[in-house]
Design an enzyme around this catalytic site. Structure first.
Site, short mmCIF file in Angstrom:
data_model
loop_
_atom_site.label_atom_id
_atom_site.label_comp_id
_atom_site.label_asym_id
_atom_site.label_seq_id
_atom_site.Cartn_x
_atom_site.Cartn_y
_atom_site.Cartn_z
N TYR A 70 0.84 -1.20 0.00
CA TYR A 70 0.00 0.00 0.00
C TYR A 70 0.87 1.25 0.00
CZ TYR A 70 0.77 0.72 5.05
OH TYR A 70 1.32 0.95 6.28
N CYS A 71 0.25 2.37 -0.35
CA CYS A 71 0.92 3.67 -0.34
C CYS A 71 -0.10 4.71 0.09
CB CYS A 71 1.54 3.98 -1.70
SG CYS A 71 0.33 4.14 -3.04
N LEU A 72 0.01 5.92 -0.42
CA LEU A 72 -0.95 6.97 -0.06
C LEU A 72 -2.22 6.88 -0.90
CD1 LEU A 72 -1.57 9.48 1.65
CD2 LEU A 72 -0.49 10.84 -0.15
#
Length: 107
Positions: A70-72
């Site tokens: 995941y990231c932003l």
């Protein structure tokens, strides 16, 4: 499973549960170290996108282990998934952006 999930696939929260319940799985946060320090999902490893080409083999030695990235927003995690698959990882999931996470953040 909700109607939304059946049409669009599981949401971030559902994927986080899968990551926690899947034996041998690894959750990775591919944001910058600063973003990670500002708040991340408990238990997630910080492996910034820019470091994946050089460090994945050492940090993620089992290429068949389930990896949840995941990231932003989901863009960097999509790039991470492509890079990991290019390196031979076979079970990588893009969770999307942490902004859709309804749980607490670890700091």
């Amino acid at each position: 499973m909700s109607i939304f999930s059946s049409i669009f696939g599981p949401g971030f929260d559902e994927l986080a549960v899968q990551a926690r319940e899947t034996p041998g799985s690894v959750m990775i946060d591919v944001r910058s170290p600063e973003e990670y320090r500002d708040g991340h999902i408990e238990g997630a490893l910080s492996i910034p996108l820019v470091s994946i080409p050089a460090t994945a083999a050492k940090r993620l030695p089992d290429k068949s282990a389930p990896i949840f990235a995941y990231c932003l927003s989901g863009a960097r995690s999509a790039q991470a998934v492509r890079e990991l698959e290019r390196q031979g990882y076979t079970n990588v999931v893009n969770m999307g952006g942490i902004g859709r996470w309804s749980g607490p953040l670890a700091r």
